[in-house]
Design an enzyme around this catalytic site. Structure first.
Site, PDB file in Angstrom:
ATOM      1  N   GLY A  13     -47.193 -18.307  -5.989  1.00  0.00           N
ATOM      2  CA  GLY A  13     -47.240 -17.106  -7.142  1.00  0.00           C
ATOM      3  C   GLY A  13     -47.778 -16.116  -7.658  1.00  0.00           C
ATOM      4  CB  CYS A  51     -59.181 -18.787   1.527  1.00  0.00           C
ATOM      5  SG  CYS A  51     -57.686 -18.718   0.834  1.00  0.00           S
TER       6      CYS A  51
END
Length: 380
Positions: free
Chosen positions: A199, A323
């Site tokens: 999302g 990340c």
């Protein structure tokens, strides 16, 4: 300059005001549990069904093939671990340039006796389909290849990969996180068995993702429970599911018009930079990449140093995947491309729908000054 310029949309996007307004009532008035049998819960369950339908439309999937998760990393792990549980075979094919959530899952499986083939890429980050075919053995049960690379923006030939997987009767998982909203996705036409999306890459909040699982695939859940038709346990994250459904609806209605704007801005940015700064390298498959992404390097300038100088002007870019930002190691993607990182250490610019032409002009001006300053410091 007081206002910030945010050029790191591949890491995360700002939550859209329409999406926020759509989800807020489900944090306040409509707080019931959708698994409840009374009407207060049923109304919420119907709203989740609407969100599921919007996402299915976005992917050309069936509603019952959509599973809500906490994020794409969970979706990736769920798809891969389910495939591993369903067979006695022990060989998986992926690439050297996948997202960390794929790579780390593969590393874990290697400790359990699985053999993983990591397909190489050329200097542009392109994979070779002949290498993929040659890597297939009788023990291969899964191919996992991303649709678009988060660092380079490269778009991979997913339809062809899906055809190869289908021909050899191998499951095909696709991490489509960066592609959603920028590339038209048709899971049926592309022969995709499982697919992940997130999302917060498409202007919804962090903490919600989807795993598409093709009808007929034997799926073993990672988290057990009765929700999501016994495929993902845990009380539904109602506001965030509704937000993701709204994000999907907006992409369907926009019909990828925003991409035209992003490509214009990205091309303008790169052309302005190349016309005003010498010794510039743009990494990746320039002819086949996402509309919003530029992985760009300036000879003799470290990407990390450039990032910090730009941040002082309230301009925010990255040096690669968010990340891996806390790991003091070169990008595994650029290492796989055999990039000359000693001389050309890049920054990644990833645009979003809120960026403007004025921001591009300001950025290029600040960038010229930053590169000039850092090169002068190095030459002393």
């Amino acid at each position: 300059m007081n206002s910030k310029i945010y050029f790191d949309n591949n890491a995360t996007t700002k939550c859209d005001e329409q999406i926020l307004n759509e989800m807020l009532p489900y944090l306040k008035e409509f707080y019931g549990n959708p698994s409840s049998i009374y009407s207060f819960g049923k109304e919420i369950k119907d709203k989740i069904k609407e969100a599921r339908k919007n996402i299915a439309t976005l992917l050309n999937a069936d509603e019952n093939e959509i599973i809500f998760t906490s994020c794409a990393s969970e979706s990736n792990a769920s798809a891969i671990m389910s495939a591993a549980k369903n067979t006695n075979k022990k060989h998986i094919i992926t690439t050297k340039v996948e997202h960390a959530s794929i790579i780390e899952t593969m590393k874990y499986l290697e400790t359990k006796g699985y053999k993983i083939t990591y397909l190489s890429v050329d200097e542009k980050g392109k994979i070779n389909l002949d290498e993929l075919i040659k890597s297939i053995t009788q023990d291969t049960f899964l191919i996992s290849i991303m649709m678009a690379n988060n660092e380079l923006g490269n778009i991979y030939p997913i339809k062809k990969i899906g055809e190869i997987a289908k021909k050899y009767n191998i499951l095909f998982h696709c991490d489509a996180v960066q592609a959603v909203g920028k590339v038209k996705i048709d899971v049926k036409n592309m022969n995709i068995d499982t697919l992940s999306l997130s999302g917060h890459k498409i202007y919804a909040p962090k903490g919600i993702g989807v795993l598409y699982v093709k009808e007929g695939i034997d799926f073993k859940p990672l988290i057990f429970g009765h929700q999501e038709k016994n495929r993902r346990g845990g009380t539904e994250n109602v506001p965030y599911i509704i937000a993701l459904g709204k994000a999907a609806q907006m992409i369907n209605e926009d019909n990828y018009e925003i991409n035209k704007k992003l490509k214009y801005l990205r091309d303008k940015l790169e052309n302005d930079i190349k016309s005003k700064i010498d010794d510039v390298v743009i990494y990746g498959d320039i002819e086949n990449r996402l509309s919003n992404t530029s992985n760009i390097a300036f000879k003799g300038v470290k990407g990390e140093e450039l990032l910090l100088v730009l941040e002082a002007s309230n301009i925010f870019v990255s040096t690669g995947s968010a990340c891996n930002s806390e790991i003091a190691e070169p990008s595994h993607v650029l290492l796989a491309c055999n990039a000359d990182l000693d001389n050309y250490s890049p920054i990644r610019i990833s645009l979003g729908k809120y960026n403007t032409e004025e921001e591009i002009d300001i950025f290029v001006d600040k960038l010229i000054k930053a590169v000039t300053m850092l090169r002068k410091i190095k030459s002393k």
